[in-house]
Design a protein around this motif. Sequence first.
Motif, short mmCIF file in Angstrom:
data_model
loop_
_atom_site.label_atom_id
_atom_site.label_comp_id
_atom_site.label_asym_id
_atom_site.label_seq_id
_atom_site.Cartn_x
_atom_site.Cartn_y
_atom_site.Cartn_z
N GLY A 1 2.65 -21.56 39.28
CA GLY A 1 2.33 -20.53 38.20
C GLY A 1 1.28 -21.60 37.33
O GLY A 1 1.11 -22.69 37.51
N TYR A 2 0.85 -20.90 36.31
CA TYR A 2 -0.32 -21.38 35.72
C TYR A 2 -0.07 -21.02 34.00
O TYR A 2 -0.18 -19.71 33.96
CB TYR A 2 -1.67 -20.90 36.25
CG TYR A 2 -1.85 -21.29 37.54
CD1 TYR A 2 -2.18 -22.43 38.10
CD2 TYR A 2 -1.91 -20.09 38.54
CE1 TYR A 2 -2.32 -22.72 39.68
CE2 TYR A 2 -2.00 -20.17 39.84
CZ TYR A 2 -2.11 -21.60 40.35
OH TYR A 2 -2.20 -21.96 41.65
N LEU A 3 -0.02 -22.13 33.24
CA LEU A 3 -0.20 -21.63 31.86
C LEU A 3 -1.47 -21.36 31.32
O LEU A 3 -2.14 -22.28 31.78
CB LEU A 3 0.68 -23.05 31.20
CG LEU A 3 0.78 -22.73 29.76
CD1 LEU A 3 2.01 -21.54 29.41
CD2 LEU A 3 1.13 -23.83 29.04
N MET A 4 -1.74 -20.42 30.72
CA MET A 4 -2.96 -19.87 30.15
C MET A 4 -2.82 -19.27 28.64
O MET A 4 -1.80 -18.74 28.42
CB MET A 4 -3.64 -18.67 30.99
CG MET A 4 -3.72 -19.31 32.60
SD MET A 4 -4.54 -18.06 33.48
CE MET A 4 -6.30 -18.41 33.17
N SER A 5 -3.78 -19.58 27.80
CA SER A 5 -3.95 -18.92 26.75
C SER A 5 -5.36 -18.69 26.10
O SER A 5 -6.34 -18.60 26.71
CB SER A 5 -3.47 -20.43 25.55
OG SER A 5 -3.53 -19.79 24.55
N THR A 6 -5.38 -17.67 25.23
CA THR A 6 -6.51 -17.20 24.57
C THR A 6 -6.14 -16.87 23.01
O THR A 6 -5.30 -16.41 22.81
CB THR A 6 -6.75 -15.89 25.44
OG1 THR A 6 -8.29 -15.50 24.88
CG2 THR A 6 -6.02 -14.85 25.02
N PRO A 7 -7.44 -17.09 22.42
CA PRO A 7 -7.24 -16.60 20.87
C PRO A 7 -7.51 -15.03 21.27
O PRO A 7 -7.89 -14.44 21.79
CB PRO A 7 -8.51 -17.27 20.32
CG PRO A 7 -9.32 -17.50 21.41
CD PRO A 7 -8.45 -17.89 22.59
N VAL A 8 -6.94 -14.13 20.07
CA VAL A 8 -7.00 -12.91 19.99
C VAL A 8 -7.55 -12.49 18.72
O VAL A 8 -7.42 -13.08 17.56
CB VAL A 8 -5.59 -11.99 20.26
CG1 VAL A 8 -4.88 -12.37 21.39
CG2 VAL A 8 -4.50 -12.72 18.92
N THR B 1 3.29 -16.50 15.52
CA THR B 1 1.74 -16.30 15.53
C THR B 1 1.04 -16.44 17.07
O THR B 1 0.05 -16.24 17.26
CB THR B 1 1.22 -17.24 14.70
OG1 THR B 1 1.57 -18.68 15.14
CG2 THR B 1 1.58 -17.00 13.29
N VAL B 2 2.26 -16.37 18.11
CA VAL B 2 1.69 -16.71 19.23
C VAL B 2 2.43 -15.64 20.21
O VAL B 2 3.66 -15.39 20.11
CB VAL B 2 2.10 -18.02 20.23
CG1 VAL B 2 1.84 -18.02 21.40
CG2 VAL B 2 1.31 -19.05 19.09
N ALA B 3 1.63 -14.59 20.68
CA ALA B 3 2.06 -13.78 21.60
C ALA B 3 2.36 -13.91 22.71
O ALA B 3 1.63 -14.89 23.29
CB ALA B 3 1.31 -12.18 21.22
N GLY C 1 -2.33 -14.83 16.45
CA GLY C 1 -3.39 -15.70 16.64
C GLY C 1 -4.12 -16.09 17.83
O GLY C 1 -5.17 -16.31 18.23
N HIS C 2 -2.98 -16.17 18.73
CA HIS C 2 -3.01 -16.73 20.12
C HIS C 2 -2.23 -15.70 21.05
O HIS C 2 -1.38 -15.32 20.45
CB HIS C 2 -2.97 -18.00 20.27
CG HIS C 2 -4.06 -18.82 19.64
ND1 HIS C 2 -4.24 -19.42 18.25
CD2 HIS C 2 -5.12 -19.71 20.34
CE1 HIS C 2 -4.95 -20.00 18.15
NE2 HIS C 2 -5.86 -20.22 19.25
N ALA C 3 -2.47 -15.75 22.16
CA ALA C 3 -1.54 -14.96 23.17
C ALA C 3 -1.35 -16.21 24.33
O ALA C 3 -2.31 -17.03 24.73
CB ALA C 3 -2.14 -14.12 23.89
N VAL C 4 -0.27 -16.14 25.12
CA VAL C 4 -0.02 -17.22 26.09
C VAL C 4 0.55 -16.42 27.25
O VAL C 4 1.44 -15.50 27.13
CB VAL C 4 0.84 -18.34 25.68
CG1 VAL C 4 2.06 -17.81 25.28
CG2 VAL C 4 0.99 -19.61 26.57
N LEU C 5 0.52 -16.72 28.44
CA LEU C 5 1.06 -16.35 29.44
C LEU C 5 1.43 -17.32 30.81
O LEU C 5 0.72 -18.21 30.63
CB LEU C 5 0.49 -15.00 30.19
CG LEU C 5 -1.16 -15.10 30.35
CD1 LEU C 5 -1.02 -15.85 31.89
CD2 LEU C 5 -1.65 -13.78 30.54
N SER C 6 2.31 -16.98 31.50
CA SER C 6 2.58 -17.70 32.65
C SER C 6 1.54 -16.78 33.81
O SER C 6 2.14 -15.83 34.23
CB SER C 6 4.06 -17.97 33.15
OG SER C 6 3.99 -18.62 34.37
N ALA C 7 0.62 -17.33 34.72
CA ALA C 7 -0.16 -16.69 35.58
C ALA C 7 0.24 -16.79 36.70
O ALA C 7 0.64 -18.03 37.19
CB ALA C 7 -1.48 -16.79 35.36
#
Length: 220
Positions: free
Chosen positions: A96-103, A151-153, A187-193
Amino acid sequence: MWTDDVPGLIRCWAAGYALSRDLPPPDEEPWGLRLDVGLPHQRARHVLPDADEVTVRKVARHIEDTGEPCVWIKTGLPNATVAALLGPDWTPNDPGYLMSTPVRSREPAPPPPAGYTAVQGSQHGVTRIRLLTPDGTEAASGQVALGRGATVAVVDRIETHPDHRRRGLGSVVVRTLTAAAASAGAGHAVLSASPEGRALYTALGWRFLGPFGSFIHRAL
């Protein structure tokens, strides 16, 4: 930058994952967080935001002492590193890979491709989108969780049916969810890819923060 706070993002991910999957909020443990999942193949999941050799060995020994099967450990360490710390009763899951992005609050949700209809709804802090064919068949779907005051989706369960891949549906789902998250105050989003999903998120501008794999104790 704040988005380099990987332990903090892992904690946000655990809280959002619980909300997305309709689980109780994570419990604090000496080594991190515990999610009670309650499924036959995954009874509980221990998430270690600050994993190191001592922490991994400690939680693994605790799980082994209880004898409970199908309990997971999820860390921000490479699978090879974790595997070297565990005994023969542990099985690696897919990487798995932890990834994030501003929204961005002004970024509109994209329209679905021709021939598909988007159906979107929100309930209890979770927004879900489904892309349907003219006969109502679900071609792609996904959801995003944003708890009250968060604030993190957390983007979750992105799926495209094999018959509908390579048509841009996954991109539409993810961009729609991040637009919804921004509208809800994130303000940011995060996921496990997954290995397959990482390429999609990278193409959409998501940032790779590190490995985020898991191991299962006495997998069925």
